[in-house]
Design an enzyme around this catalytic site. Structure first.
Site, PDB file in Angstrom:
ATOM      1  N   LYS A 198      -9.157 137.138 -14.149  1.00 56.16           N
ATOM      2  CA  LYS A 198      -9.086 138.474 -14.754  1.00 56.16           C
ATOM      3  C   LYS A 198     -10.501 138.915 -15.055  1.00 56.16           C
ATOM      4  O   LYS A 198     -11.226 138.255 -15.809  1.00 56.16           O
ATOM      5  CB  LYS A 198      -8.258 138.426 -16.030  1.00 56.16           C
ATOM      6  CG  LYS A 198      -8.217 139.765 -16.749  1.00 56.16           C
ATOM      7  CD  LYS A 198      -7.281 139.739 -17.927  1.00 56.16           C
ATOM      8  CE  LYS A 198      -7.246 141.082 -18.624  1.00 56.16           C
ATOM      9  NZ  LYS A 198      -6.310 141.083 -19.747  1.00 56.16           N
ATOM     10  N   LYS A 251      -6.695 140.029 -11.131  1.00 59.51           N
ATOM     11  CA  LYS A 251      -6.623 141.333 -11.777  1.00 59.51           C
ATOM     12  C   LYS A 251      -8.009 141.865 -12.053  1.00 59.51           C
ATOM     13  O   LYS A 251      -8.819 141.119 -12.605  1.00 59.51           O
ATOM     14  CB  LYS A 251      -5.868 141.161 -13.098  1.00 59.51           C
ATOM     15  CG  LYS A 251      -5.765 142.406 -13.928  1.00 59.51           C
ATOM     16  CD  LYS A 251      -5.083 142.079 -15.222  1.00 59.51           C
ATOM     17  CE  LYS A 251      -5.144 143.313 -16.092  1.00 59.51           C
ATOM     18  NZ  LYS A 251      -4.724 143.042 -17.423  1.00 59.51           N
TER      19      LYS A 251
END
Ligand code: PBG
Length: 329
Positions: A198, A251
């Site tokens: 992330k 992400k």
């Protein structure tokens, strides 16, 4: 000249039938997880200005909306809660109150739609007065102290009926810690979809608007990854594998297709791509202006995530894409 061309790749593109026959990747509604926002209240369907078509629902309207979501064949939703400032504190205490909005919502959804899979968010930011994913002390984000809070949150969510937990905080060691806490509490069938890679990204802006969860000071760069790095995702992937993650997530998705591909090549478990709020907003905005064909761009972008190696896509486009797939059948 033309007789010298033994290999003519265009032969495999000569008709819709052959193009479809040899397509290497397909989008299916079962690929999608639909992230949804909730808030306290009744009869609420509060539009998120930077995310056209996306709303914050109260539990009653959420349940109504889920009728059309499930009718479209969407199998999994991911819930994110909005809390007012007065519910927030340093320790994210609200997150584990038995009657808190989030846990009530999970219970209500599972009671009404037992077959719908509910994924949750395990992180402090919606409940934190500091707006960070970890516990703050003297301006620093503490790691191991945060794990204890996340462990309690995870067990509370599992007790409420969550099927998949999504630790989105990027603290070190959280997957292993949550796995052991869940197993000790008797939840060895609750899955973990780790936010493995992330990135500290500017693409989360509309999401933070939706939840009023922007950090109150600083940024998230001491825990989320540097957009410059790909190799480092392998370290995170290795740890999450060892610690027992069931899925590895990347992400955002679109600027990180290389990272999706790298994780897919290195790790034999499903890779998820999170097509985040800013990615959604850009396509919606350009579509509204008539600058791109929104539906076609949406499908192309989602397909690119599959091609890169994702088998699961978290996307605010889930309903639109499910409709598109239905209509083109
Ligand atoms: C926070 C969290 C974020 C998103 C999912 N979980 C935002 C952040 O890290 O600041 C972003 C999702 C999106 O932009 O669509 N735990």
């Amino acid at each position: 000249m033309s007789d010298l061309l033994t290999r003519r790749p265009r032969r495999n593109r000569k008709s819709a039938a052959i193009r479809e026959m040899i397509a290497e990747n397909h989008l299916r509604v079962s690929d999608f997880i639909y992230p949804m926002f909730i808030q306290e209240g009744e009869g609420v369907q509060h539009p998120i200005p930077s995310m056209p078509g996306i709303f914050r629902y109260s539990i009653d309207t959420l349940l109504e909306e889920l009728v059309s979501v499930t009718d479209l064949g969407i199998s999994t939703i991911c819930l994110f809660p909005h809390y007012p400032d007065e519910k927030k504190d340093r320790l994210a205490t609200e997150s584990i109150q038995p009657d808190t909005l989030y846990l009530r919502a999970i219970r209500a959804v599972k009671a009404r739609f037992p077959d719908l899979m509910v994924m949750t968010d395990v992180a402090m930011d919606p409940y934190s007065s500091d707006g960070h994913d970890g516990l703050v002390q003297d301006g620093a984000i503490l790691n191991d102290e945060t794990l204890e809070i996340l462990g309690k949150m995870a067990v509370a969510q599992a007790e409420a009926g969550a099927d998949i937990l999504g630790p989105s905080d990027m603290m070190d060691g959280r997957v292993g810690y949550l796995r052991s806490k869940l197993d000790q509490a008797g939840f060895n069938q609750v899955s973990i979809m780790s936010y493995t890679a992330k990135y500290a990204s500017a693409f989360y802006g509309p999401f933070r608007d939706a939840l009023s969860s922007a950090p109150k000071f600083g940024d998230k760069k001491t825990y989320q990854m540097n957009p410059a790095n790909q190799q480092e995702a392998l370290v995170e992937g290795e740890l999450d594998m060892m610690e027992g993650a069931d899925f590895l997530m990347v992400k955002p998705a679109l600027s990180y297709l290389d990272v999706i591909q790298t994780l897919h090549t290195h790790f034999p478990i499903p890779i998820a791509a999170y097509n985040v709020s800013g990615e959604y907003a850009m396509i919606k905005a350009a579509g509204e202006k008539g600058w791109v064909d929104e539906k076609k761009v949406m499908m192309e972008v989602l397909l690119s995530m599959k091609r890169a190696g994702a088998s699961v896509i978290l996307t605010y486009f889930a309903k639109d894409a499910a409709k598109f797939l239905k209509d083109s059948n």
